[in-house]
Design a protein around this motif. Structure first.
Motif, PDB file in Angstrom:
ATOM      1  N   UNK A 175       0.881  -1.241   0.032  1.00 19.84           N
ATOM      2  CA  UNK A 175      -0.101  -0.032  -0.089  1.00 19.84           C
ATOM      3  C   UNK A 175       0.796   1.164   0.015  1.00 19.84           C
ATOM      4  N   UNK A 176       1.919   1.326   0.875  1.00 19.76           N
ATOM      5  CA  UNK A 176       2.589   2.498   0.853  1.00 19.76           C
ATOM      6  C   UNK A 176       3.504   2.775  -0.191  1.00 19.76           C
ATOM      7  N   UNK A 177       3.857   1.639  -1.135  1.00 21.16           N
ATOM      8  CA  UNK A 177       4.401   1.858  -2.543  1.00 21.16           C
ATOM      9  C   UNK A 177       3.714   2.580  -3.316  1.00 21.16           C
ATOM     10  N   UNK A 178       2.395   2.348  -3.383  1.00 18.38           N
ATOM     11  CA  UNK A 178       1.385   3.141  -4.180  1.00 18.38           C
ATOM     12  C   UNK A 178       1.301   4.678  -3.930  1.00 18.38           C
ATOM     13  N   UNK A 179       1.429   4.936  -2.610  1.00 17.71           N
ATOM     14  CA  UNK A 179       1.608   6.353  -2.269  1.00 17.71           C
ATOM     15  C   UNK A 179       2.771   6.882  -2.708  1.00 17.71           C
TER      16      UNK A 179
ATOM     17  N   UNK B 264       6.222   8.618   7.648  1.00 20.30           N
ATOM     18  CA  UNK B 264       5.306   8.097   6.784  1.00 20.30           C
ATOM     19  C   UNK B 264       4.285   9.141   6.175  1.00 20.30           C
ATOM     20  N   UNK B 265       3.384   8.575   5.350  1.00 21.35           N
ATOM     21  CA  UNK B 265       2.261   9.353   4.510  1.00 21.35           C
ATOM     22  C   UNK B 265       1.231   9.571   5.612  1.00 21.35           C
ATOM     23  N   UNK B 266       0.797  10.928   5.652  1.00 21.98           N
ATOM     24  CA  UNK B 266      -0.762  11.182   6.448  1.00 21.98           C
ATOM     25  C   UNK B 266      -1.679  11.195   5.383  1.00 21.98           C
ATOM     26  N   UNK B 267      -2.375   9.857   5.094  1.00 20.86           N
ATOM     27  CA  UNK B 267      -3.262   9.821   4.170  1.00 20.86           C
ATOM     28  C   UNK B 267      -4.637  10.036   4.718  1.00 20.86           C
ATOM     29  N   UNK B 268      -5.429  10.900   4.202  1.00 16.53           N
ATOM     30  CA  UNK B 268      -6.885  11.173   4.363  1.00 16.53           C
ATOM     31  C   UNK B 268      -7.571  10.043   3.533  1.00 16.53           C
ATOM     32  N   UNK B 269      -8.844  10.120   3.788  1.00 20.31           N
ATOM     33  CA  UNK B 269      -9.981   9.260   2.906  1.00 20.31           C
ATOM     34  C   UNK B 269      -9.678   9.578   1.354  1.00 20.31           C
ATOM     35  N   UNK B 270      -9.389  10.689   1.146  1.00 17.05           N
ATOM     36  CA  UNK B 270      -9.407  10.938  -0.368  1.00 17.05           C
ATOM     37  C   UNK B 270      -8.010  10.374  -0.812  1.00 17.05           C
ATOM     38  N   UNK B 271      -6.928  10.217  -0.314  1.00 16.19           N
ATOM     39  CA  UNK B 271      -5.881   9.904  -0.686  1.00 16.19           C
ATOM     40  C   UNK B 271      -5.814   8.374  -0.595  1.00 16.19           C
TER      41      UNK B 271
ATOM     42  N   UNK C 230       0.779  13.448  -6.770  1.00 13.44           N
ATOM     43  CA  UNK C 230       0.015  14.386  -5.785  1.00 13.44           C
ATOM     44  C   UNK C 230       0.042  14.087  -4.495  1.00 13.44           C
ATOM     45  N   UNK C 231       0.352  12.810  -4.130  1.00 11.30           N
ATOM     46  CA  UNK C 231       0.418  12.420  -2.973  1.00 11.30           C
ATOM     47  C   UNK C 231       1.681  12.766  -2.405  1.00 11.30           C
TER      48      UNK C 231
END
Length: 171
Positions: free
Chosen positions: A31-35, A51-58, A40-41
């Motif tokens: 999953x993290x590799x996709x980010x 790490x990434x701070x991913x919201x629902x949209x991301x 745009x992420x």
């Protein structure tokens, strides 16, 4: 059938996914590799906690990228959080668990900050990944496995293969 492998960072998700991917000829999706691969992420990377701070949209953007492969099946997905995925994607959810001593050693060897190490150890103590998986999936498809030693690892690979065989997963 697709497989989700979840657990606190340091429990051995990557190693297990790589082994199962090789042995069972599965597409391994991290999953993290996709980010990392969605330009745009990149602004969502949090340097302080690494790490990434991913919201629902991301998360939805990442799942949109993953969906064509998931629909084909025969994927193994690694992510510390079981919640963002559609339940229909998985026929097996594996939760890896480790002792706090093992986690401390593994995360420290990755040069994580003490704050991040402690946050992940607390997550393991309070069963966060297990609770998230149990909120999202039927108990009949969840396997909770200890992942402290090489013997645990080898035993887990065997148990997973037995589970898949008994549920008509075609290799």
């Amino acid at each position: 059938m697709n497989i989700l492998v979840t657990g606190t960072p340091g429990t051995g998700k990557t190693t297990l996914c790589q082994r199962l991917s090789e042995q069972l000829h599965l597409n391994y999706l991290h999953f993290g590799s996709y980010a990392r691969n969605i330009p745009v992420l990149q602004d969502l990377w949090n340097e302080q906690i690494q790490c990434y701070d991913l919201d629902d949209e991301a998360e939805n953007m990442i799942m949109d990228e993953m969906e064509p492969l998931m629909e084909q099946g025969r994927c193994i997905v690694e992510h510390h959080d079981a919640r963002p995925f559609p339940e229909r994607w998985f026929g097996l959810v594996i939760i890896l668990r480790s002792s706090t001593e093992q986690l401390f050693d593994r995360l420290s060897s990755r040069h994580y900050s003490q704050e991040k190490v402690q946050e992940n150890i607390q997550a393991e103590i309070f069963n966060i990944c297990k609770e998230q998986a149990e909120e999202s999936y039927s108990p009949s498809i969840i396997l909770e496995l200890q992942s402290n030693t090489l013997d645990d690892f080898n035993s887990n690979v065997d148990l997973i293969q037995q589970w898949l065989s008994s549920h008509q997963f075609q290799q």
